[in-house]
Scaffold this active site. Structure first.
Site, PDB file in Angstrom:
ATOM      1  N   ASP A  21      24.662 -39.909  70.267  1.00 48.28           N
ATOM      2  CA  ASP A  21      24.354 -38.533  70.655  1.00 48.28           C
ATOM      3  C   ASP A  21      23.703 -38.588  72.029  1.00 48.28           C
ATOM      4  O   ASP A  21      22.792 -39.389  72.243  1.00 48.28           O
ATOM      5  CB  ASP A  21      23.380 -37.897  69.657  1.00 48.28           C
ATOM      6  CG  ASP A  21      24.065 -37.573  68.335  1.00 48.28           C
ATOM      7  OD1 ASP A  21      25.308 -37.495  68.313  1.00 48.28           O
ATOM      8  OD2 ASP A  21      23.356 -37.413  67.320  1.00 48.28           O
ATOM      9  N   ASP A 140      32.241 -29.656  61.131  1.00 47.11           N
ATOM     10  CA  ASP A 140      30.977 -29.817  60.407  1.00 47.11           C
ATOM     11  C   ASP A 140      31.019 -28.916  59.193  1.00 47.11           C
ATOM     12  O   ASP A 140      31.256 -27.712  59.331  1.00 47.11           O
ATOM     13  CB  ASP A 140      29.790 -29.403  61.292  1.00 47.11           C
ATOM     14  CG  ASP A 140      29.515 -30.419  62.389  1.00 47.11           C
ATOM     15  OD1 ASP A 140      30.216 -31.448  62.428  1.00 47.11           O
ATOM     16  OD2 ASP A 140      28.607 -30.181  63.199  1.00 47.11           O
TER      17      ASP A 140
END
Lengths: 262, 270
Positions: A21, A140
């Site tokens: 990330d 997601d």
């Protein structure tokens, strides 16, 4: 004449993917899509994972905004100069021009999430323009009423869209791969949502990358076998050096899973 | 200098970075004039056949690349850059360069497509540029390879003979494609299996080489392949394969025919 074609006995390896990330050009660590802290240089981290045997690297810009797009493009260029295995980049990608800029800078694949929900035609357009192989759709999802619901904006916004229907549409539109993250499992280190990964993998005829919940090498074995995933993505267990990628691959090999050994 | 075809759409960057990393001098080839000074040409390809052919035609590069190969000069096609050498592609029904006889077809499998990831390339014929000598010998399992029984995957539909996999470990490269080439002449030198289908993953015919996988994305082994190509091209070895190949069909340029006058063809070098 198909000379020599009968000789071969090869097999496509299951992939172990390390995820980094990033925010503003630095590696950050997230948990349940929240709380961040600076922990390193993305190029250095990516290369270390590659040496350790990662089959691919995913860089997700978790704070991407149109203003910061140029930061992401220059990050991609720095990564591409040093990293000679495939890598995917994502975060805030919303247009064909974004795809073009990131691919041109050296990314192999671009992942889109919110934009794929808001304007699914972006998936078809990008696949037609650049080829399916570079269009990754990140989905997601959270368990909801016996099914799974699609979330956008990195897990912040619920959409009311059923995940299974959505991935079918996306696959039909020409997505090259699905990166499926279980919001429920993410950050728990209690294992992937095996049921979710399996349901999606059996539904669509494109590769599925499982994400969210990896806590051990055995979790990765499970998602690549029982979970029918084509690739397993993990961040924190590699990040915290709980397992090396080499150790995970050794475990996979023991379990009879085809992997690339280097 | 090595030319890298720039059709403003694909992975020129990663091939360029790989050559930089290897210390190989290279130049973008966006128009025909630049081809003149190239000692070797790499065509890195991603994307769809139709749009890329359109761009090549628009830039006049289709004819220039045909002429370049016709002169017997070293060429390495990567993925789409190999596929476009053939006559026609089932992808977009595109007419291709027609330098090699054969066509491009979608992989005939019911398994997932695209075929994405690391798979093994088995050498079915010697090619010193594409395959390091000894890389495919049985002597060791230390090279980058895909190993494992494969029982966990859904890709196998037949069962290899006992011990076959262990004794036939090739080199693992990164693939990302749904289409494969079907050469009409026996120019295949590397073979890969996916979803029960064996397909041509590498071709070599004198000065023309092609790979379905991505050496620029395949770690150290891939970089070594690019380095061998650059080295062979830069010393002027127009003939990159030691064994003569059969003839391509009439009407299609035949890179395996006798070399044009003045061409350095060091048959048998290794």
């Amino acid at each position: 004449v198909r000379d020599g074609l009968e000789l071969s006995a090869t097999v496509l390896a299951k992939r172990v993917i390390a995820c980094l990330d990033v925010a503003d050009g630095r590696v950050v660590k997230g948990r349940n899509f929240r709380s961040l802290r600076d922990s390193g240089d993305p190029v250095e981290r990516g290369c270390a994972y590659a040496i350790d045997g990662a089959d691919e690297i995913v860089f997700l810009d978790i704070e991407a905004t149109p203003l910061r797009r140029s930061t992401l493009v220059s990050l991609v260029a720095s990564v591409a100069r040093e990293l000679f295995i495939p890598f995917t980049v994502g975060g805030g990608v919303a247009t064909i021009a974004d795809f073009h800029a990131l691919l041109r800078a050296g990314a192999d694949k671009v992942s889109i999430q919110t934009a794929a929900v808001a304007s699914p035609e972006l998936v078809s357009d990008a696949a037609a323009e650049f080829g399916s192989q570079c269009v990754i759709v990140a989905v997601d999802v959270e368990r909801h009423r016996g099914g799974w619901e699609v979330f956008t904006r990195g897990g912040r916004d619920r959409t009311g869209i059923d995940a299974l229907g959505f991935v079918q549409e996306i696959a039909e539109r020409g997505a090259g791969e699905l990166l499926v993250t279980s919001i429920d499992a993410d950050g728990t280190r209690a294992g992937y949502d095996i049921e979710l990964t399996r349901a999606i993998s059996e539904l669509v005829n494109i590769p599925v990358i499982a994400s969210g919940g990896a806590g051990s090498a055995d979790d990765i074995v499970e998602v690549l076998t029982t979970g029918c995933a084509d690739a397993a993505l993990a961040a924190s267990i590699f990040h915290d050096k709980q397992y090396s990628i080499g150790e995970v691959k050794a475990r996979l090999l023991e379990a009879g899973v085809a992997v690339r050994i280097c | 200098v090595i030319g890298v075809v720039d059709y403003s759409g694909g992975n020129l960057a990663s091939v360029g970075y790989a050559l930089d990393h290897l210390g190989v001098e290279w130049r973008r080839v966006g128009k025909p004039e630049v081809l003149r000074e190239a000692d070797g040409l790499i065509f890195p390809g991603v994307g769809a056949a139709g749009p890329v052919m359109d761009r090549l035609v628009l830039a006049g590069l289709d004819l220039a690349i045909r002429a370049y190969i016709g002169e017997g000069r070293p060429y390495l096609g990567i993925c789409l850059g190999m596929q476009l050498l053939f006559e026609v592609s089932a992808e977009d029904g595109a007419s291709c360069l027609g330098v090699l006889g054969g066509r491009v077809v979608r992989i005939a499998t019911r398994d997932k497509l695209p075929h994405v990831g690391w798979n093994t390339v088995e050498q079915s014929r010697s090619c010193p540029v594409l395959f390091d000598s000894g890389e495919h010998e049985d002597k060791s399992r230390s090279g980058e390879s895909v190993v494992g029984r494969g029982s966990a995957g859904r890709v196998r539909t037949d069962t290899p003979r006992e011990g076959e996999r262990q004794s036939r470990i090739g080199t693992s490269f990164y693939f990302s494609h749904s289409y494969v080439v079907e050469p009409s002449a026996p120019i295949t030198c590397g073979v890969t299996e996916y979803g029960g289908v064996h397909f041509t993953s590498a071709v070599c015919a004198r000065s023309v080489l092609g790979v379905q996988f991505h050496p620029e994305r395949s770690g150290a082994k891939g970089l070594a392949l690019l380095e061998r190509f650059a080295a062979a091209a830069l010393v002027g070895r127009a003939c990159l394969t030691p064994t003569p190949c059969d003839i391509a069909p009439p009407g299609v340029f035949d890179p395996t025919a006798d070399s044009p006058a003045g061409l350095k063809c060091a048959t048998g070098w290794s």
